[in-house]
Design a protein around this motif. Sequence first.
Motif, PDB file in Angstrom:
ATOM      1  N   THR B 264       0.767  -1.220   0.023  1.00  0.00           N
ATOM      2  CA  THR B 264       0.071  -0.097   0.019  1.00  0.00           C
ATOM      3  C   THR B 264       0.896   1.243  -0.151  1.00  0.00           C
ATOM      4  O   THR B 264       0.302   2.441  -0.043  1.00  0.00           O
ATOM      5  N   THR B 266       2.708   3.960  -1.426  1.00  0.00           N
ATOM      6  CA  THR B 266       3.288   4.554  -2.765  1.00  0.00           C
ATOM      7  C   THR B 266       3.461   6.167  -2.290  1.00  0.00           C
ATOM      8  O   THR B 266       2.739   6.728  -1.693  1.00  0.00           O
ATOM      9  N   MET B 268       5.344   9.863  -3.464  1.00  0.00           N
ATOM     10  CA  MET B 268       5.656  10.609  -4.437  1.00  0.00           C
ATOM     11  C   MET B 268       6.154  12.132  -4.061  1.00  0.00           C
ATOM     12  O   MET B 268       5.632  12.702  -3.111  1.00  0.00           O
ATOM     13  N   THR B 291       7.241   9.816  -8.973  1.00  0.00           N
ATOM     14  CA  THR B 291       6.970   8.732  -8.001  1.00  0.00           C
ATOM     15  C   THR B 291       8.218   8.024  -7.445  1.00  0.00           C
ATOM     16  O   THR B 291       9.435   7.809  -8.154  1.00  0.00           O
ATOM     17  N   GLU B 294       6.672   2.919  -5.239  1.00  0.00           N
ATOM     18  CA  GLU B 294       5.508   2.525  -6.159  1.00  0.00           C
ATOM     19  C   GLU B 294       5.214   1.277  -5.467  1.00  0.00           C
ATOM     20  O   GLU B 294       5.885   0.083  -5.838  1.00  0.00           O
ATOM     21  N   ARG B 295       4.048   1.156  -4.846  1.00  0.00           N
ATOM     22  CA  ARG B 295       3.402  -0.140  -4.336  1.00  0.00           C
ATOM     23  C   ARG B 295       4.504  -0.847  -3.467  1.00  0.00           C
ATOM     24  O   ARG B 295       4.732  -2.114  -3.754  1.00  0.00           O
ATOM     25  N   LYS B 299      11.243   3.254  -6.827  1.00  0.00           N
ATOM     26  CA  LYS B 299      11.177   3.485  -8.182  1.00  0.00           C
ATOM     27  C   LYS B 299      12.104   4.499  -8.849  1.00  0.00           C
ATOM     28  O   LYS B 299      12.806   4.380  -9.670  1.00  0.00           O
TER      29      LYS B 299
END
Lengths: 477, 440
Positions: B264, B266, B268, B291, B294-295, B299
Motif C-alpha cells: 500500500t 506509494t 511521490m 513517484t 510505488e506499491r 522506483k
Amino acid sequence: MLDKLEERFRRVAPKADFCSLRFVEEKTQTLSVRQNVVQPATSAVDIGVMITVVEGSGMGYAGTSDLSEDGLRRAADQAHQWARRTAGRTVVDFAKVPMPRPEGEYRSPVRTPWESISLAEKIEILRAESASIAVDPRIVDWEASLSQVELETLFLTADGGRAVQRFSYLIPYMSATANQGAETQTRSLGGRGLCRQGGLEVLDAIHYRNSGPRLAAEALELLTAPNCPSGQMDVILAPDQMILQIHESIGHPLELDRILGDERNYAGTSFVTMDMFGSYRYGSDLLNITYDPTRTEQFASYGFDDDGLKAERQFIIRNGILERPLGGITSQARAGVEGVANSRATSWNRPPIDRMANLNLEPGTSSLEEMIAAVERGIFMRTNVSWSIDDSRNKFQFGCEWGQLIENGKLTQVVKKPNYRGISATFWRNLKMVGRESTFEVLGTPNCGKGEPNQVIRVGHASPTCLFTQVDVFGGE
Amino acid sequence: MQHYFNSLADHVNGRLQGEERFLMNFGAEDSDFVRLNHAQVRQAGSVRQRIVSIDLIAGQRHAPGMVCLSGDAELDRDRLSRLVEELRGKLAFLPEDPYLLYSTDVRSTEHHAENQLLPAHEAVAQIQDAAKGLDLVGLYASGGIHSGFANSFGQRNWFSSYSFNFDFSAYHHGDKAVKADYAGFRWDPAGFAAKMSSVREQFSYLTREARTIKPGHYRVYLAPAAVWDLMSTLAWGGFGLKDHRTKQTTLIRMTEEGAKLHPTITLMENVKEGVAAAFNGAGFIKPDQTTIIERGAFKNCLASARSAKEYGVPTNGASEAETPDSLDLAAGEIPREEILSRLGTGLYVNNLHYLNYSDRPACRMTGMTRFATFWVENGSIAAPVNVMRFDETIYRVLGENLIGLTRERDFVLDSQTYFARSTSSQRVPGALVEGFHFTL
C-alpha cells in the motif's frame, strides 16, 4: 561602515525606555573536493541589523537588510510599534529587565589568516587529502572541505553602549565512505566537531593533513567488523562523542528558557526544575562543568553576548552538584537567579534566546591507559553519528561511528554501529573516571538548532575522554 | 517585488563579459513572528530580508556567490556589480567543473498570490482571547514569501505566496499537552475556533492519570503528524540520487537486496498538489509528480542537476539537497472513524519527536513519543502515556508490520523557519502498525 551605522542609529533611535541595534556582517567561503573533483567554491555575505525597543512592559524587534537611514528608521518604527502593541500582554515585564550597557571589543586569535595563502593553495590542501582517501575500490565516496567565516558584529544601545566583536572561524571536514553489498560505513574526522576560532593554524592543531588514509582504513575495517554486542557494560567515550553527550544531556536541560517553558512547543522542556540549583546531584564527584567564553580558540568564545552582557567563566556543575543555569539577562530577571552571558542569536534576523556557548567538562586525573585497564568488559566509542533525546532531555539514545571492545583491560575487536541509551538524570552519576589534560580536546558544533522562529548557532565543547559504568549498549540490525 | 527582481536580473545580464553566463536565484520575505508562552507574548517582531545568489559561468568554470540586498534598487545594483566582479576574479583560479549543469531551455513561469492575511497583531489578539485559561505556547508566523530565478538565456521564474502558520501546543500539566497547527492563506475565525475547540476537547483525556508502559512490542496507531516525522526522517538520505549512487541511501536494502515495503506504500514528490515553487536553482522546472516508491518498491530518485550530470541521468528538478518539498504518501483504506476500534488495545501516538537513524543501512530509526500519546483499551482511550523511546526499521513499520493506512489524509504545512520560512508540505495518512518496538 560601523561609524556610519552608529551615526544613523543615534539619529533614528526612538524615544523609548530602551533601544538597541545589533549589526551583523558574516562572510562565508566554502571549498570542497569530493572524489578528487573540486566542487563549486561558494561565497556568501549575510548583512543586516536588528533593532530592539522596550516601551513599558512591552518589547519589539525588527530585522532588516536595508542599512540606509530610511531602512533603519523603518525598522526602529516597526520595533517600537511591536513594543507598544505587546505592552501588558507579555510573559515577562520587560521594564524590569536590567538591559546591559556594554563597552568593549573582542577579536578571535588568528595566527595564519585565511587569505595568507592563495585559493589555489587551499584547494591543493584538499586535493591532496582527497587523493589519499581513495585507496580501495570499496571506498565509494569521500570528501575534504573547509568552511571559513569572518563575522563582525556591532552592538549599540541608545544610552551609549557600544561593543564591537570580530570573529574568525574555521570548520574543517573530511570523510571516507566504504561499501560492500548492502553495508555502508563512514568514518569522518570528528564529524563536524573539529571547528574552532582562528585561522589556518587550526589545521595543524587538529592534525588535518594526512588524516585521509586513516579514515579510509577505518571505514574499510568497519565494513567487515561484527555488530557491537548488546548488554549492560562499561563505556569509554572519546571527546568527539563526549561533546554530544554534554551538549544534549547537560547543555540543553540547563538552558533557562527551556526550564521557563519557552521551548515547550518546539525543542522541548527540561527535567531540571528551579529548586534543583544549589543542591541537585547531577553527576558523580568527578563531574565539573564550566561555561567558559575565555578559551579564545574555542568555537563559541566571545566578549559579550547578543544582549550586550559581558561574558565571564562560571562553574555550572561543581563536584557533581548543580550550581547555576545557562540563562541570559532576560531569563535571569524572569527567574530571579544568576546565570551566564548566553543570550545569542543566529544572525541579524532572529532575536537572541538562551543558548549554550562554550560548555566544557573539566579534565580529571586519569590517563586513557588507566581507564582502559579499569574495564573488564566494555566498549570504547568514538565520533558521534546518531543523536536523539526526549523533550525533557532525559531519555537519550546516541550512536557512534567507531567502536572497539575492551576485554580484561585491553582494547580488542573493532565493532560497528555502537549505540547506547540511558537517562540523563542518572547517567552522569555513573561517571567513574575522567581523563587528564592529555586526553582533553577542544571541539564544537556549527549547527545547534532551537527556537521559534528557528535558529542554528555555533556551540563549543571541550572534554577529556571519560569512563561510565552500567551503560545499556547495543549494535545494528 | 517581481519588477524589482527582474530589473536586478537585467542589470546582472548587462554586467556579463564575452561568453559569460549567469544563474540568479532570489529569496525574499516580509515576516512577522510572535512567540508565545503561557498564552502571553514572549517575543514579537518583524523581519525583512532579500537574498540573491548568482552563479557566474564561463564555459565549465563557475563561481557561485550570495549576498543580502537592501531593497533599494540603486544600492542593490551596486552590490550585485561588486559580486559579479568578485566572482569573475575567482573564476581564473578555479578548475573546470565536470558536473555543472543548468537549463538552457527557456521556460518562464509565474505564480502570484493575493495577500489575504490578517495583520499579525490582530491574529495574535484573537489567539490570546481564544487561549484564555489555557497554558498555550508556540509561534505565529505570517507574511509574504517570494522567490525568483533568472538566467542569461532570458528565463524568468517567479513565485509569491502569502501565508500564516500558527504552530502551538496547549499544556495540561507537566509534559502532557495537545499539539496543533492552524495554517493557511486566509485567517478564518470559524476555522480557528473549531481548532481551539478540538484542542480543549482532547484535554479531557489528559486529566486521567498517566500510565507508564514497559519496553516491548505494541500495536500502535501513528497519527498523520507522527507519520510526517517518519517521512521527514526518511527524506534525509533516503531519496537522493547521490545518496543512492554512493550507497549511502538509508533505503539501500531496497536497491541492493530487493527489500520491499508494504504494497500500500506509494510515495511521490507531488509538486502539483504542493505549495512550493516549481523551479529549482539551476532553472529546471519540476515535473508535476515524481513517484519515489510505488506499491512498496523503490522506483525513482530525486535527481538534482549536479547529480544528474555526474551520473548521466536526466534531472527531475530536485534541489541540490535532493529532498522533497511536496511529499505525498498515498491514502489507505481504513476509515479514520474506525481507528480506535481497529487499534483495539495499544497506543494512539499523535506526535513523535527527535528522530534519527540508529542504523542507517537497515533504515532503523529511533525517536520519542511526545505530547498526547494515549493508551487505548478495547477501542477506547484509557489514559495518557508517559513518553517512550522507540527503535524500529522502516521495513517493519511500513512493511511487514503495517496493518494499513487511513483513508483520510492530513495536509501538513511545514512550520520550520530556519533562515527563512519554509514552503514545504506533506500530504500523509495515519498508519496502524503491529509490534512497534519501544525500548526505554
